[in-house]
Design a protein around this motif. Sequence first.
Motif, PDB file in Angstrom:
ATOM      1  N   THR A 115       0.825  -1.207   0.000  1.00  0.00           N
ATOM      2  CA  THR A 115       0.000   0.000   0.000  1.00  0.00           C
ATOM      3  C   THR A 115       0.857   1.255   0.000  1.00  0.00           C
ATOM      4  OG1 THR A 115      -1.638  -1.225   1.312  1.00  0.00           O
ATOM      5  CG2 THR A 115      -1.931   1.145   1.134  1.00  0.00           C
ATOM      6  N   ALA A 116       1.952   1.221   0.758  1.00  0.00           N
ATOM      7  CA  ALA A 116       2.786   2.411   0.910  1.00  0.00           C
ATOM      8  C   ALA A 116       3.669   2.679  -0.298  1.00  0.00           C
ATOM      9  CB  ALA A 116       3.646   2.283   2.170  1.00  0.00           C
ATOM     10  N   VAL A 117       4.224   1.639  -0.912  1.00  0.00           N
ATOM     11  CA  VAL A 117       5.197   1.865  -1.994  1.00  0.00           C
ATOM     12  C   VAL A 117       4.745   1.308  -3.336  1.00  0.00           C
ATOM     13  CG1 VAL A 117       7.095   1.847  -0.337  1.00  0.00           C
ATOM     14  CG2 VAL A 117       6.502  -0.274  -1.526  1.00  0.00           C
ATOM     15  N   GLY A 118       3.586   0.636  -3.379  1.00  0.00           N
ATOM     16  CA  GLY A 118       3.150   0.041  -4.643  1.00  0.00           C
ATOM     17  C   GLY A 118       2.866   1.076  -5.717  1.00  0.00           C
ATOM     18  N   GLY A 119       2.160   2.151  -5.357  1.00  0.00           N
ATOM     19  CA  GLY A 119       1.851   3.179  -6.351  1.00  0.00           C
ATOM     20  C   GLY A 119       3.088   3.901  -6.848  1.00  0.00           C
ATOM     21  N   GLY A 120       3.987   4.251  -5.925  1.00  0.00           N
ATOM     22  CA  GLY A 120       5.224   4.922  -6.337  1.00  0.00           C
ATOM     23  C   GLY A 120       6.111   4.032  -7.185  1.00  0.00           C
ATOM     24  N   THR A 121       6.108   2.722  -6.885  1.00  0.00           N
ATOM     25  CA  THR A 121       6.898   1.793  -7.693  1.00  0.00           C
ATOM     26  C   THR A 121       6.375   1.737  -9.120  1.00  0.00           C
ATOM     27  OG1 THR A 121       7.390   0.449  -5.736  1.00  0.00           O
ATOM     28  CG2 THR A 121       7.667  -0.599  -7.890  1.00  0.00           C
ATOM     29  N   LEU A 122       5.061   1.641  -9.267  1.00  0.00           N
ATOM     30  CA  LEU A 122       4.474   1.635 -10.607  1.00  0.00           C
ATOM     31  C   LEU A 122       4.763   2.946 -11.333  1.00  0.00           C
ATOM     32  CD1 LEU A 122       2.675   0.329 -12.753  1.00  0.00           C
ATOM     33  CD2 LEU A 122       0.695   1.294 -11.579  1.00  0.00           C
ATOM     34  N   ARG A 123       4.686   4.051 -10.620  1.00  0.00           N
ATOM     35  CA  ARG A 123       4.981   5.356 -11.219  1.00  0.00           C
ATOM     36  C   ARG A 123       6.409   5.407 -11.754  1.00  0.00           C
ATOM     37  NH1 ARG A 123       5.786   8.854  -6.570  1.00  0.00           N
ATOM     38  NH2 ARG A 123       7.815   7.830  -6.691  1.00  0.00           N
ATOM     39  N   ASP A 124       7.379   4.979 -10.948  1.00  0.00           N
ATOM     40  CA  ASP A 124       8.769   5.026 -11.384  1.00  0.00           C
ATOM     41  C   ASP A 124       9.017   4.092 -12.563  1.00  0.00           C
ATOM     42  OD1 ASP A 124       9.236   6.851  -9.439  1.00  0.00           O
ATOM     43  OD2 ASP A 124      10.494   5.586  -8.180  1.00  0.00           O
ATOM     44  N   LEU A 125       8.370   2.931 -12.566  1.00  0.00           N
ATOM     45  CA  LEU A 125       8.538   2.008 -13.691  1.00  0.00           C
ATOM     46  C   LEU A 125       7.991   2.598 -14.975  1.00  0.00           C
ATOM     47  CD1 LEU A 125       7.655  -1.414 -11.985  1.00  0.00           C
ATOM     48  CD2 LEU A 125       9.922  -0.559 -12.621  1.00  0.00           C
ATOM     49  N   VAL A 126       6.836   3.248 -14.893  1.00  0.00           N
ATOM     50  CA  VAL A 126       6.238   3.856 -16.081  1.00  0.00           C
ATOM     51  C   VAL A 126       7.084   5.019 -16.586  1.00  0.00           C
ATOM     52  CG1 VAL A 126       4.232   5.122 -16.934  1.00  0.00           C
ATOM     53  CG2 VAL A 126       3.902   3.110 -15.494  1.00  0.00           C
ATOM     54  N   LEU A 127       7.623   5.805 -15.650  1.00  0.00           N
ATOM     55  CA  LEU A 127       8.442   6.962 -16.035  1.00  0.00           C
ATOM     56  C   LEU A 127       9.867   6.576 -16.414  1.00  0.00           C
ATOM     57  CD1 LEU A 127       7.324   9.580 -13.346  1.00  0.00           C
ATOM     58  CD2 LEU A 127       6.696   9.523 -15.768  1.00  0.00           C
ATOM     59  N   GLY A 128      10.248   5.322 -16.228  1.00  0.00           N
ATOM     60  CA  GLY A 128      11.587   4.882 -16.579  1.00  0.00           C
ATOM     61  C   GLY A 128      12.641   5.281 -15.572  1.00  0.00           C
ATOM     62  N   VAL A 129      12.232   5.517 -14.330  1.00  0.00           N
ATOM     63  CA  VAL A 129      13.184   5.877 -13.275  1.00  0.00           C
ATOM     64  C   VAL A 129      13.749   4.598 -12.679  1.00  0.00           C
ATOM     65  CG1 VAL A 129      13.483   7.029 -11.052  1.00  0.00           C
ATOM     66  CG2 VAL A 129      11.932   7.991 -12.778  1.00  0.00           C
ATOM     67  N   ALA A 130      15.063   4.454 -12.710  1.00  0.00           N
ATOM     68  CA  ALA A 130      15.702   3.243 -12.184  1.00  0.00           C
ATOM     69  C   ALA A 130      16.949   3.625 -11.401  1.00  0.00           C
ATOM     70  CB  ALA A 130      16.058   2.286 -13.323  1.00  0.00           C
ATOM     71  N   PRO A 131      17.157   2.991 -10.245  1.00  0.00           N
ATOM     72  CA  PRO A 131      16.210   2.103  -9.553  1.00  0.00           C
ATOM     73  C   PRO A 131      15.072   2.895  -8.936  1.00  0.00           C
ATOM     74  CG  PRO A 131      18.139   2.466  -8.183  1.00  0.00           C
ATOM     75  CD  PRO A 131      18.420   3.160  -9.488  1.00  0.00           C
ATOM     76  N   VAL A 132      14.006   2.182  -8.517  1.00  0.00           N
ATOM     77  CA  VAL A 132      12.843   2.858  -7.957  1.00  0.00           C
ATOM     78  C   VAL A 132      13.211   3.505  -6.625  1.00  0.00           C
ATOM     79  CG1 VAL A 132      11.214   1.337  -9.123  1.00  0.00           C
ATOM     80  CG2 VAL A 132      12.074   0.717  -6.876  1.00  0.00           C
ATOM     81  N   PHE A 133      12.347   4.379  -6.160  1.00  0.00           N
ATOM     82  CA  PHE A 133      12.702   5.293  -5.061  1.00  0.00           C
ATOM     83  C   PHE A 133      13.068   4.578  -3.770  1.00  0.00           C
ATOM     84  CE2 PHE A 133       8.262   4.376  -4.607  1.00  0.00           C
ATOM     85  CZ  PHE A 133       7.984   4.449  -3.260  1.00  0.00           C
ATOM     86  N   TRP A 134      12.377   3.474  -3.422  1.00  0.00           N
ATOM     87  CA  TRP A 134      12.653   2.841  -2.135  1.00  0.00           C
ATOM     88  C   TRP A 134      13.922   1.992  -2.166  1.00  0.00           C
ATOM     89  CZ3 TRP A 134      12.509  -2.461  -2.546  1.00  0.00           C
ATOM     90  CH2 TRP A 134      11.737  -3.012  -3.570  1.00  0.00           C
TER      91      TRP A 134
END
Length: 280
Positions: A42-61
């Motif tokens: 719940t806490a990091v699932g949305g941000g993880t999907l956001r970073d994957l879609v935007l091509g940000v690697a590695p994801v924020f957490w």
Amino acid sequence: MDSDLVYALDMAGTVVFALSGILLACRSRMDPIGMLVLAAVTAVGGGTLRDLVLGVAPVFWIRDPTYLWVILATVLCALVGFHYIHRLNRVVLPVADAFGLALFVIIGANKAMLLGTSGVVAVLMGLFTGVAGGMIRDVLARRVPMVLCREVYATAAIAGGVVFVALASLGAPRLGILLSLVTTLGLRLAAIRWQLALPVLAWVVIEPSPGQSASSRAADADAAAEPAAPASMPADGNDTPLTSARETASSADVARPKMRVRMVSRSKAARLWPEDEDVD
């Protein structure tokens, strides 16, 4: 926007969304591992999907494991005060979820704007950040995701995202944060309080018209479809013709209620198909 303010909002959203997952785990009678899993997704699932879609690697957490420690600390605190949390869950869960939604919409939209995306994409990234984690949480808890079937949820996130992106584009990000929080929280809490919802598509029953009997409808249909034919007479000489099994079936078919798809209010849909109550 001030990076320290963004980081503080992000941590606050992580705590409240983790709490939302913990409370749902309590209602679903999960063990501590289940609580940790629901809190994390719940806490990091949305941000993880956001970073994957935007091509940000590695994801924020992965870049900043502080998020994971915050989630773990929230779960440990919830385990210590489990009985208090379980008693308050029906009040705290929707409010905590609404607050986390408002915060994460701002975080997601702001990150997309920093990467140079368009305003529409920034609003969508805010929506993903706010609702994707809750969708994963509800699926793991074997519930239809709130964003798909409950009160105004995604609409509130979109409205808050539009307000923030518009004001941030005009050079007023702090005002955008404030008004976006007010917009998303106001819409979401109003929806919870008064059960506001968008209309839904539902199967409804169309009953036969009360002014016309089934036999008269059958007779009208037979007269229109076939020419008149001599009726078979009974063997005892009675002038009343026998009703065949085919005519009886035709009459029953004509009188049968019909199912149609209609756009109805959520309260009417709830009367048609009452939902099962959540486990306390």
